[in-house]
Design a protein around this motif. Structure first.
Motif, short mmCIF file in Angstrom:
data_model
loop_
_atom_site.label_atom_id
_atom_site.label_comp_id
_atom_site.label_asym_id
_atom_site.label_seq_id
_atom_site.Cartn_x
_atom_site.Cartn_y
_atom_site.Cartn_z
N LEU A 88 0.82 -1.21 0.00
CA LEU A 88 0.00 0.00 0.00
C LEU A 88 0.86 1.26 0.00
CD1 LEU A 88 -2.97 0.94 0.19
CD2 LEU A 88 -2.72 0.93 2.67
N MET A 89 1.93 1.26 0.78
CA MET A 89 2.81 2.42 0.85
C MET A 89 3.56 2.63 -0.45
SD MET A 89 5.95 3.14 3.52
CE MET A 89 6.85 1.69 2.97
N LEU A 90 4.05 1.54 -1.07
CA LEU A 90 4.88 1.66 -2.26
C LEU A 90 4.09 2.03 -3.51
CD1 LEU A 90 7.25 -1.42 -1.79
CD2 LEU A 90 7.77 1.00 -1.38
N PHE A 91 2.87 1.49 -3.65
CA PHE A 91 2.19 1.57 -4.94
C PHE A 91 0.89 2.37 -4.94
CE2 PHE A 91 4.34 -2.66 -4.90
CZ PHE A 91 5.34 -2.34 -5.81
N VAL A 92 0.28 2.58 -3.79
CA VAL A 92 -1.09 3.09 -3.82
C VAL A 92 -1.30 4.38 -3.03
CG1 VAL A 92 -3.49 2.56 -3.17
CG2 VAL A 92 -2.06 0.80 -4.23
N ALA A 93 -0.77 4.48 -1.82
CA ALA A 93 -1.17 5.53 -0.87
C ALA A 93 -1.07 6.94 -1.46
CB ALA A 93 -0.33 5.42 0.40
N ALA A 94 0.11 7.33 -1.92
CA ALA A 94 0.28 8.70 -2.40
C ALA A 94 -0.49 8.98 -3.69
CB ALA A 94 1.77 8.99 -2.58
N PRO A 95 -0.39 8.14 -4.74
CA PRO A 95 -1.18 8.41 -5.95
C PRO A 95 -2.68 8.44 -5.70
CG PRO A 95 0.53 6.79 -6.41
CD PRO A 95 0.50 6.98 -4.93
N LEU A 96 -3.15 7.57 -4.82
CA LEU A 96 -4.58 7.55 -4.53
C LEU A 96 -5.01 8.87 -3.90
CD1 LEU A 96 -7.12 5.70 -4.54
CD2 LEU A 96 -6.53 5.11 -2.18
N ARG A 97 -4.23 9.39 -2.96
CA ARG A 97 -4.59 10.67 -2.34
C ARG A 97 -4.53 11.80 -3.36
NH1 ARG A 97 -6.31 14.54 -1.80
NH2 ARG A 97 -6.23 16.10 -0.15
N ARG A 98 -3.53 11.78 -4.24
CA ARG A 98 -3.40 12.86 -5.21
C ARG A 98 -4.51 12.83 -6.27
NH1 ARG A 98 2.39 11.03 -5.74
NH2 ARG A 98 3.55 12.14 -4.12
N SER A 99 -5.18 11.68 -6.41
CA SER A 99 -6.26 11.59 -7.40
C SER A 99 -7.41 12.52 -7.05
CB SER A 99 -6.77 10.15 -7.50
OG SER A 99 -7.49 9.78 -6.33
N GLY A 100 -7.51 12.91 -5.78
CA GLY A 100 -8.59 13.80 -5.36
C GLY A 100 -9.89 13.08 -5.07
N ALA A 101 -9.90 11.76 -5.17
CA ALA A 101 -11.13 11.00 -4.91
C ALA A 101 -11.45 10.99 -3.42
CB ALA A 101 -10.99 9.57 -5.44
N TYR A 102 -12.69 10.66 -3.09
CA TYR A 102 -13.10 10.59 -1.69
C TYR A 102 -13.63 9.21 -1.34
CZ TYR A 102 -17.59 11.46 -3.92
OH TYR A 102 -18.69 11.38 -4.76
N SER A 103 -13.63 8.27 -2.29
CA SER A 103 -14.04 6.90 -2.04
C SER A 103 -13.54 6.04 -3.20
CB SER A 103 -15.57 6.78 -1.92
OG SER A 103 -16.18 7.07 -3.17
N LEU A 104 -13.58 4.71 -3.03
CA LEU A 104 -13.16 3.83 -4.11
C LEU A 104 -14.02 3.97 -5.36
CD1 LEU A 104 -12.09 0.52 -2.32
CD2 LEU A 104 -10.71 1.89 -3.87
N PRO A 105 -15.35 3.99 -5.25
CA PRO A 105 -16.15 4.21 -6.47
C PRO A 105 -15.85 5.54 -7.14
CG PRO A 105 -17.53 3.29 -4.74
CD PRO A 105 -16.21 3.65 -4.10
#
Length: 597
Positions: free
Chosen positions: A89-106
């Motif tokens: 999660l730290m290496l591949f997902v956490a930062a890009p997911l936050r930068r996407s601006g989304a507020y949920s998985l859907p």
């Protein structure tokens, strides 16, 4: 079993503290952004404690010790996998997911792939995963309260947790539960660490029950009762015996009604619910079918090809499933930026690593002091019953109260995050306006439906049911997240088919496994833990269908990927909840305001 007044007081104080902290935090929540993402202003250290508090559920506090008691070294993969998942999660997902601006998985699925249909499908899986994870939390609460207050029905604890959690979520959503979950992590760490140190001191010093020595676990034969045991069997159980066992039995045993002394030879013996079994001191302990019958097997990892497959499949599920759990990912949307999200994950790794040492130790001690749990199969109660067995009297009661309070905190914190994640998705799906009123109605539904399921279904091994939830998360959202973040050619058609393939196969396995548990346990390892097959098939389906529908790659792909991967200081982050929800004044204030770190 006697009433432990200390434990009743401890559980009551945890419930009161949870409600009070949530109520005070809820007074600062007034906008949709407060309820969905706590205004994205949660600092990394507090968020790490909140993530850890939310993640350390019933499976962690009760289930791991119970699995170690029953399965031995094979169960060690659960805490390893639960923790290692945060590395990916730290290496591949956490930062890009936050930068996407989304507020949920859907919302991420729609923002990245531009499809309302995919958003709807993602909503279905988020709700299913959230409710599937909530059920064992509520059942574990029922087990805990029954241990604390003998005679209380199993449904009472589930109802108490559901009412407290839904009340907090109704008050302030994500903003209310953030402080609550951070507090509950430190409470749970103390509640499992302090009793472990005391019990280990008694064990090593020979001051525990019967002066049991350090050689009790290394003896190759079956575990033995350290004192006479009178056991009530609440559910039908099949027991296996390696050496002759004399006992007194009353009830239906091996198909015949019995009342008196019986002798069990090596093999399997069936005991129906309602029977009572009495064993003399130093008698070999019968164990539920499928578990190691002697200490030598208990200490030896992987006892066949079926178990080898199950072990690797479990590693796959826990390692990749973490990044697909909606309630875990929702916490990363509350960070100010991608850098803080990655720092949060690093802190979570440290906090989880410290915690998971203790349930493993308690599971090993339970093999010595609470062998009667191997007879009934209720090994999830090991953490709750162990203190009273090692240190009878006031000391054991106080230690039992501390563990019971920690267990209740585990149910409350995990359930809070799950209800918030499901409510947030329900209130913003199908064109919903995401109003506070919509969120609150969704929170009631997110708490009431799992409560009904938990009351209807019989309780099983908590960690095993949670393991299936990880398999479902790994087979649905993991491929969409990893490929959506790192592969530019993914399409919404490929993502949807991959989710249906992986998720559909896991649901089929879940149904077959449930049927198997009521009809003799015939299901092989592939059915009990299918992630080793379903996750690769889900990735393959996403890849092949995306290749076949290359014309459906969103035109905004490059811009969105630049936003996800560009350094935070360049200022490309655009939060979608700010753009869509709230009044004009709220949107202007939040868009121009500075985030706290």
């Amino acid at each position: 079993m006697e009433l432990n007044v200390w434990a009743v007081v401890g559980v009551a104080l945890v419930g009161l503290a949870t409600f009070t902290i949530g109520f005070r935090s809820a007074r600062q929540a007034s906008t949709t952004q407060d309820f969905l993402t706590a205004r994205r202003t949660v600092r990394s250290r507090r968020n790490a404690a909140a993530v850890s508090g939310e993640y350390l559920s019933a499976a962690s506090f009760l289930g791991i010790a119970g699995l170690v008691l029953k399965d031995g070294t094979d169960a060690l993969w659960y805490p390893v996998g639960f923790t290692a998942g945060y590395v990916a999660l730290m290496l591949f997902v956490a930062a890009p997911l936050r930068r996407s601006g989304a507020y949920s998985l859907p919302d991420f699925a729609e923002a990245r792939l531009g499809s309302r249909q995919l958003r709807g499908l993602s909503t279905v899986f988020v709700v299913f995963i959230g409710m599937l994870y909530l059920v064992p939390q509520l059942q574990g609460a029922g087990l805990t309260l029954k241990q604390v207050v003998p005679g209380v029905p199993l449904w009472a604890g589930a109802v108490v947790v559901a009412v407290v959690v839904v009340g907090n979520v109704l008050g302030g959503g994500m903003r209310a539960i953030t402080v609550v979950q951070a507090f509950q992590y430190w409470l749970k760490l103390f509640a499992i660490a302090a009793p472990t140190f005391v019990l280990c001191a008694l064990f090593v010093g020979g001051g525990g029950l019967g002066g049991v020595g350090a050689t009790a676990l290394s003896a190759p034969q079956a575990p033995r009762f350290t004192k006479p045991a009178d056991i009530a069997v609440d559910t039908d159980v099949v027991l296996q015996v390696r050496e002759a066992v004399p006992l007194w039995a009353e009830g239906v045993v091996d198909g015949a009604r019995t009342s008196g002394v019986v002798f069990w030879g090596p093999g399997e013996h069936t005991v129906l619910a309602g029977a009572r079994l009495r064993f003399a001191q130093d008698t070999p302990v019968p164990v539920v079918a499928g578990a190691p019958a002697d200490n030598e097997s208990w200490l030896r990892p992987v006892r066949g090809w079926d178990e080898l497959f199950t072990t690797y499949s479990l590693i796959f599920a826990t390692f990749l499933g973490t990044m697909g759990l909606p309630h875990v990912l929702n916490r990363f949307y509350t960070n100010p930026d991608g850098r803080t999200a990655r720092r949060t994950t690093l802190h979570v790794l440290l906090l989880l690593s410290v915690f998971y040492v203790f349930p493993v130790v308690l599971g090993a001690l339970s093999r010595v002091y609470t062998p009667e749990l191997l007879v009934t199969g209720t090994t999830d109660a090991a953490v709750l019953t162990l203190p009273g067995k090692v240190a009878p009297g006031v000391v054991g009661q106080v230690l039992g109260a501390v563990t019971a309070a920690g267990a209740f905190a585990a149910f409350l914190s995990a359930s809070s995050g799950l209800v918030v994640s499901v409510a947030g998705v329900l209130s913003t799906s199908n064109g919903g306006r995401g109003r506070v009123r919509d969120f609150r109605w969704a929170a009631v539904i997110a708490g009431a439906v799992p409560l009904g399921i938990a009351l209807l279904l019989p309780a099983g091994d908590i960690s095993l049911s949670v393991g299936m939830t990880f398999a479902l998360a790994a087979s649905t959202f993991c491929p969409v997240l990893l490929l959506g973040i790192w592969w530019p050619r993914i399409t919404w058609v490929g993502a949807a088919v991959g989710m249906c393939v992986g998720g559909g196969l896991v649901v089929v396995a879940l149904v077959l496994s449930t049927v198997s548990s009521f009809t003799g346990g015939w299901a092989p390892g592939l059915v009990q833990q299918p992630a080793l097959v379903t996750v690769p098939l889900a990735f393959l389906a996403v890849f092949l269908l995306s290749k076949a529908t290359a014309s459906r790659v969103p035109p905004e792909t490059n811009r969105i990927r630049m936003r996800m991967h560009a350094p935070d200081r360049l200022g490309f982050i655009r939060d979608r909840d700010i753009a869509r929800f709230g009044s004009a004044e709220e949107r202007s204030r939040l868009a121009n305001g500075r985030h706290r770190r």
